[in-house]
Structures are given as structure tokens and as C-alpha cells.
Design an enzyme around this catalytic site. Structure first.
Site, PDB file in Angstrom:
ATOM      1  CB  VAL A  66      -1.019   0.054   1.164  1.00  0.00           C
ATOM      2  CG1 VAL A  66      -2.022  -1.081   1.067  1.00  0.00           C
ATOM      3  CG2 VAL A  66      -0.339   0.105   2.521  1.00  0.00           C
ATOM      4  CG  ASN A  92      -7.349  -3.981   7.575  1.00  0.00           C
ATOM      5  OD1 ASN A  92      -7.770  -3.830   8.713  1.00  0.00           O
ATOM      6  ND2 ASN A  92      -6.400  -4.876   7.285  1.00  0.00           N
ATOM      7  CB  SER A 144      -6.725   3.713  15.587  1.00  0.00           C
ATOM      8  OG  SER A 144      -6.350   3.433  16.920  1.00  0.00           O
ATOM      9  CE1 TYR A 157      -1.445   2.538  14.227  1.00  0.00           C
ATOM     10  CE2 TYR A 157      -2.521   3.295  16.227  1.00  0.00           C
ATOM     11  CZ  TYR A 157      -2.518   2.491  15.118  1.00  0.00           C
ATOM     12  OH  TYR A 157      -3.575   1.633  14.881  1.00  0.00           O
ATOM     13  CE  LYS A 161      -4.264   3.371  12.152  1.00  0.00           C
ATOM     14  NZ  LYS A 161      -4.949   2.620  11.072  1.00  0.00           N
ATOM     15  CB  ILE A 190      -9.108  -5.525  17.604  1.00  0.00           C
ATOM     16  CG1 ILE A 190     -10.051  -4.294  17.512  1.00  0.00           C
ATOM     17  CG2 ILE A 190      -9.718  -6.745  16.907  1.00  0.00           C
ATOM     18  CD1 ILE A 190     -11.417  -4.444  18.131  1.00  0.00           C
TER      19      ILE A 190
HETATM   20  P1  NDP Z   1      -2.149  -7.049  11.687  1.00  0.00           P
HETATM   21  O1  NDP Z   1      -0.725  -6.664  11.834  1.00  0.00           O
HETATM   22  O2  NDP Z   1      -2.642  -8.299  12.352  1.00  0.00           O
HETATM   23  O3  NDP Z   1      -2.516  -7.136  10.146  1.00  0.00           O
HETATM   24  C1  NDP Z   1      -2.157  -6.112   9.285  1.00  0.00           C
HETATM   25  C2  NDP Z   1      -2.030  -6.667   7.893  1.00  0.00           C
HETATM   26  O4  NDP Z   1      -1.614  -5.593   7.033  1.00  0.00           O
HETATM   27  C3  NDP Z   1      -0.952  -7.751   7.795  1.00  0.00           C
HETATM   28  O5  NDP Z   1      -1.441  -8.816   7.018  1.00  0.00           O
HETATM   29  C4  NDP Z   1       0.189  -7.033   7.111  1.00  0.00           C
HETATM   30  O6  NDP Z   1       0.982  -7.865   6.294  1.00  0.00           O
HETATM   31  C5  NDP Z   1      -0.555  -6.051   6.233  1.00  0.00           C
HETATM   32  N1  NDP Z   1       0.321  -4.966   5.809  1.00  0.00           N
HETATM   33  C6  NDP Z   1       1.243  -4.316   6.548  1.00  0.00           C
HETATM   34  N2  NDP Z   1       1.893  -3.408   5.786  1.00  0.00           N
HETATM   35  C7  NDP Z   1       1.351  -3.507   4.534  1.00  0.00           C
HETATM   36  C8  NDP Z   1       1.613  -2.862   3.312  1.00  0.00           C
HETATM   37  N3  NDP Z   1       2.580  -1.947   3.196  1.00  0.00           N
HETATM   38  N4  NDP Z   1       0.870  -3.197   2.224  1.00  0.00           N
HETATM   39  C9  NDP Z   1      -0.088  -4.148   2.317  1.00  0.00           C
HETATM   40  N5  NDP Z   1      -0.371  -4.819   3.454  1.00  0.00           N
HETATM   41  C10 NDP Z   1       0.354  -4.500   4.546  1.00  0.00           C
HETATM   42  O7  NDP Z   1      -2.993  -5.771  12.152  1.00  0.00           O
HETATM   43  P2  NDP Z   1      -4.508  -5.607  12.632  1.00  0.00           P
HETATM   44  O8  NDP Z   1      -5.375  -6.548  11.917  1.00  0.00           O
HETATM   45  O9  NDP Z   1      -4.516  -5.589  14.109  1.00  0.00           O
HETATM   46  O10 NDP Z   1      -4.774  -4.105  12.161  1.00  0.00           O
HETATM   47  C11 NDP Z   1      -5.490  -3.795  10.976  1.00  0.00           C
HETATM   48  C12 NDP Z   1      -5.814  -2.307  10.985  1.00  0.00           C
HETATM   49  O11 NDP Z   1      -6.550  -1.991  12.157  1.00  0.00           O
HETATM   50  C13 NDP Z   1      -4.580  -1.387  11.005  1.00  0.00           C
HETATM   51  O12 NDP Z   1      -4.840  -0.268  10.210  1.00  0.00           O
HETATM   52  C14 NDP Z   1      -4.465  -1.002  12.471  1.00  0.00           C
HETATM   53  O13 NDP Z   1      -3.808   0.225  12.644  1.00  0.00           O
HETATM   54  C15 NDP Z   1      -5.930  -0.922  12.839  1.00  0.00           C
HETATM   55  N6  NDP Z   1      -6.196  -1.039  14.262  1.00  0.00           N
HETATM   56  C16 NDP Z   1      -5.917  -2.199  14.945  1.00  0.00           C
HETATM   57  C17 NDP Z   1      -6.215  -2.281  16.293  1.00  0.00           C
HETATM   58  C18 NDP Z   1      -5.935  -3.502  17.102  1.00  0.00           C
HETATM   59  O14 NDP Z   1      -6.104  -3.447  18.336  1.00  0.00           O
HETATM   60  N7  NDP Z   1      -5.529  -4.618  16.507  1.00  0.00           N
HETATM   61  C19 NDP Z   1      -6.808  -1.147  17.014  1.00  0.00           C
HETATM   62  C20 NDP Z   1      -7.062   0.009  16.198  1.00  0.00           C
HETATM   63  C21 NDP Z   1      -6.769   0.042  14.871  1.00  0.00           C
HETATM   64  P3  NDP Z   1       2.341  -8.517   6.871  1.00  0.00           P
HETATM   65  O15 NDP Z   1       1.883  -9.456   7.924  1.00  0.00           O
HETATM   66  O16 NDP Z   1       2.983  -9.149   5.698  1.00  0.00           O
HETATM   67  O17 NDP Z   1       3.140  -7.354   7.423  1.00  0.00           O
END
Ligand code: NDP
Length: 259
Positions: A66, A92, A144, A157, A161, A190
Site C-alpha cells: 500500500v 485496512n 483507530s 501512530y 491515524k 482488538i
Molecule cells: P495485523 O498486523 O494483524 O494485520 C495487518 C495486515 O496488514 C498484515 O497482514 C500485514 O501484512 C498487512 N500490511 C502491513 N503493511 C502492509 C503494506 N505496506 N501493504 C499491504 N499490506 C500491509 O494488524 P490488525 O489486523 O490488528 O490491524 C489492521 C488495521 O486496524 C490497522 O490499520 C491497524 O492500525 C488498525 N487497528 C488495529 C487495532 C488492534 O487493536 N488490533 C486497534 C485500532 C486500529 P504482513 O503481515 O505481511 O506485514
């Protein structure tokens, strides 16, 4: 008929965590889903899991970074070649970059903004021309509770956000008359790998986990599926007059005055 029947949706960072839960939920509700993910292997595994869970589901896994506008444009083009014009984009993909402002490196700052804010803009910019031309579309940005609240030591961060909310509101207004809706979801804690990695980075991971749960009004943290249900709603035709808005999914945590 599913709530997203006939729709085509691209979800960034859909290989795991919240993005994967959104992809599963969208497929269950009848959407064709494109998993645009940095890690081609996890994207493929999640797509296969969706097809096992929802027989007949249409999925496409596309390696996408992304932070790279060309990579995102290519993912959109691949989606449209396979399924047709996109109805829904979920921005996401995101990373935690938690630093002390004065010891943070320039690289930390750039890495955070490249994924957490430029990444969202790259997605919007790639799909908006088509959505505006067709006069329909729904973009859901994963923000977030850091979009509204500050935890010391988590810089920059929350700056990125906060920007996601600004981008959501600006683009929501810019294209409202063309019936393209741009909304955000602000999750609280989460349970994903991102959260587990943060606990594991603390001196006592189990104590950090317990402390997090104690801070929650509902005495638990959220599950990815609980964010996914909100994304289904915003992406669907059940939310036609919700635009330039943000729905908080945090069990009430950000409404609490005291820790
Ligand atoms: P995870 O780290 O579990 O998943 C994030 C995913 O995004 C991974 O599959 C990762 O791939 C992928 N990713 C990272 N960088 C890139 C990139 N440059 N291009 C494409 N894909 C990419 O995170 P979450 O599911 O917890 O978070 C998802 C979203 O929710 C984020 O925006 C986060 O900021 C937001 N969020 C999460 C919270 C939480 O408590 N979990 C709370 C508030 C917001 P890879 O594994 O290969 O790096």
C-alpha cells in the site's frame, strides 16, 4: 441473498487480523473479495480459507504494497480484470509505530506515514476515479481510537491515524454528490497479532495483557469479527446516508473518563 450480494470489494492487509476477518465476512455476505496484501503467502492462505468456509466464494489474492501507488493501482486493475468494477474499498493495512517523539528516527516517522496514511490515500486515489464516474461506491478506512485519543509513547501512530479521519471527512464531502461514501471505523483494542506483538514487547507480557483487559469497560478486548460486522454494514446498502463519518468499535473504552 447476502447483504453484499453482487458487490466487488478490495481489502488491503487482508492476509490476517482485522483485514482477514473483513474478507471472510464480506464473502459470507456474497461479495467477491480481493485480498490486497503485502505477504502473498498469507493472502493466498486466507483466500483458500474463505473458499473452504464459504463454498462458491469468489476470491483473488494479489500481492500489494500500500505504500507504493503503482502497486495499489495494479491491484485495482487486476480486481477489475477478474471481477469487474469495484464497489467497495477497505483501507485496512496498518502498522504500529510507537516511539518517544524526541528519540524517534526519521525512518520511523516515514515508515508510519507511508503505511498508515499514504497507504490509505493510495487506495482512495486508485479507486475514486472509477467510483466517481459510475456514481456509486463505498470506501471504509480503518482508523483507530488513536484517531481521537493520545497514549504517551505511541508517537507518531496517532498523528497518522488522526490524518485518516481528516482524509475520510475530506474525501467524503468531496465526492458526496456523486454518491461515493467515505467512512471510517475506529477500533479500540482488538485481539490480533499486532496486539499480541505489543504485549510480547512489554517486560511482562501476561501482566500487560491483564492490564489491558482491566482497562476495558466490558472487561475484554474486541475480536476482529466485531470490526468486520461494522465494515459489512458501512459497505452495504444498509448505510446509504452515512458518509464522512466514523464508527467507534471499542466497547465504550474511549468514553471512559478514568483509567
Ligand atoms: P495485523 O498486523 O494483524 O494485520 C495487518 C495486515 O496488514 C498484515 O497482514 C500485514 O501484512 C498487512 N500490511 C502491513 N503493511 C502492509 C503494506 N505496506 N501493504 C499491504 N499490506 C500491509 O494488524 P490488525 O489486523 O490488528 O490491524 C489492521 C488495521 O486496524 C490497522 O490499520 C491497524 O492500525 C488498525 N487497528 C488495529 C487495532 C488492534 O487493536 N488490533 C486497534 C485500532 C486500529 P504482513 O503481515 O505481511 O506485514
Amino acid at each position: 441473498m447476502g447483504r453484499l450480494a453482487g458487490k466487488i470489494a478490495l481489502i488491503t492487509g487482508a492476509g490476517r487480523g482485522i483485514g482477514a476477518a473483513i474478507a471472510h465476512a464480506f464473502a459470507r455476505e456474497g461479495a467477491a473479495v480481493v485480498l490486497a496484501e503485502l505477504d502473498a503467502e498469507t493472502a493466498g492462505q486466507t483466500a483458500a480459507a474463505i473458499e473452504r468456509e464459504t463454498p462458491g466464494a469468489r476470491t483473488l489474492a494479489v500481492r500489494t504494497d500500500v505504500t507504493d501507488a503503482t502497486s495499489v493501482r495494479e491491484a485495482v486493475a487486476a480486481s477489475e480484470r477478474t471481477f469487474g468494477p469495484l464497489d467497495v474499498l477497505v483501507n485496512n493495512a496498518g502498522i504500529n509505530v510507537f516511539c518517544d517523539p524526541l528519540t524517534m528516527t526519521d525512518e520511523d516517522w516515514r515508515r508510519c506515514f507511508a503505511v498508515d496514511l499514504d497507504g490509505v490515500w493510495n487506495g482512495c486515489r486508485a479507486v475514486l476515479p472509477g467510483m466517481v464516474e459510475r456514481g456509486r461506491g463505498s470506501i471504509v478506512n480503518i482508523a483507530s481510537t488513536h484517531s481521537f485519543k493520545i497514549i504517551p509513547g505511541c508517537f507518531p501512530y496517532p498523528v497518522a491515524k488522526h490524518g485518516v479521519i481528516g482524509l475520510t471527512r475530506a474525501l467524503g464531502i468531496e465526492y458526496a454528490a456523486r454518491q461515493v461514501r467515505v467512512n471510517a471505523i475506529a477500533p479500540g483494542y482488538i485481539e490480533t497479532q499486532l496486539t499480541r506483538d505489543w504485549w510480547d514487547a512489554q517486560p511482562d507480557a501476561e501482566a500487560a495483557r491483564r492490564a489491558t483487559l482491566d482497562l476495558q469497560p466490558m472487561k475484554r478486548i474486541g475480536q476482529p469479527e466485531e470490526v468486520a460486522m461494522t465494515a459489512v454494514f458501512l459497505a452495504s446498502d444498509e448505510a446509504p446516508f452515512i458518509n464522512a463519518s466514523c464508527i467507534t468499535v471499542d466497547g465504550g473504552r474511549s468514553a471512559l473518563y478514568h483509567d
